[in-house]
Design a protein around this motif. Sequence first.
Motif, PDB file in Angstrom:
ATOM      1  N   GLU A  86      30.246  -2.299 -41.624  1.00  0.00           N
ATOM      2  CA  GLU A  86      29.213  -2.991 -42.388  1.00  0.00           C
ATOM      3  C   GLU A  86      29.810  -4.135 -43.190  1.00  0.00           C
ATOM      4  N   ILE A  87      28.959  -5.102 -43.476  1.00  0.00           N
ATOM      5  CA  ILE A  87      29.340  -6.225 -44.325  1.00  0.00           C
ATOM      6  C   ILE A  87      28.134  -6.567 -45.183  1.00  0.00           C
ATOM      7  N   PHE A  88      28.387  -6.917 -46.439  1.00  0.00           N
ATOM      8  CA  PHE A  88      27.312  -7.325 -47.332  1.00  0.00           C
ATOM      9  C   PHE A  88      27.342  -8.836 -47.480  1.00  0.00           C
ATOM     10  N   VAL A  89      26.176  -9.456 -47.357  1.00  0.00           N
ATOM     11  CA  VAL A  89      26.060 -10.907 -47.465  1.00  0.00           C
ATOM     12  C   VAL A  89      25.071 -11.231 -48.566  1.00  0.00           C
ATOM     13  N   HIS A  90      25.492 -12.088 -49.490  1.00  0.00           N
ATOM     14  CA  HIS A  90      24.583 -12.586 -50.529  1.00  0.00           C
ATOM     15  C   HIS A  90      24.354 -14.067 -50.259  1.00  0.00           C
ATOM     16  N   ILE A  91      23.096 -14.423 -50.072  1.00  0.00           N
ATOM     17  CA  ILE A  91      22.747 -15.810 -49.785  1.00  0.00           C
ATOM     18  C   ILE A  91      21.906 -16.335 -50.933  1.00  0.00           C
ATOM     19  N   SER A  92      22.323 -17.479 -51.452  1.00  0.00           N
ATOM     20  CA  SER A  92      21.641 -18.072 -52.595  1.00  0.00           C
ATOM     21  C   SER A  92      21.444 -19.554 -52.335  1.00  0.00           C
TER      22      SER A  92
END
Length: 133
Positions: A86-92
């Motif tokens: 798994e990988i967590f991605v934060h897009i802003s």
Amino acid sequence: AAPELSVTILDATNDWALLQCEVQGTSPKPKVEWQDSAGNILSAEEPQVSERRGRYDIILQTTVTKTGRYRCVATQEDISHQIYAEIFVHISGSCFGWVFAGWTALAAVCGLVVGGISCCAVTKCCCTQNAQR
């Protein structure tokens, strides 16, 4: 042999992230797919598959546009084996948001850095347009 699986963020902007899943040295050939946190299969580019001496290396890329946890799943149906990473991605939409791989330590480092540009340089957030204004 059981797959060796790794996931990375290859490229990112404030609006999207290009994710890569790499499976190495597997036999039999696994089915590889990207899923979102709800288990929905994501559209992805055509897998890059190479075979050498009966072992397969597979690279699968997808582009995501939403903050969330994403999972790369490799399934070897012939031997009833499945693994995932798994990988967590934060897009802003601004420079003060970060795109980063989902390790708690990295998130903690980003939380401690004052100023989005310093953290962005570490985490591959593309901030040059906002920073130049």
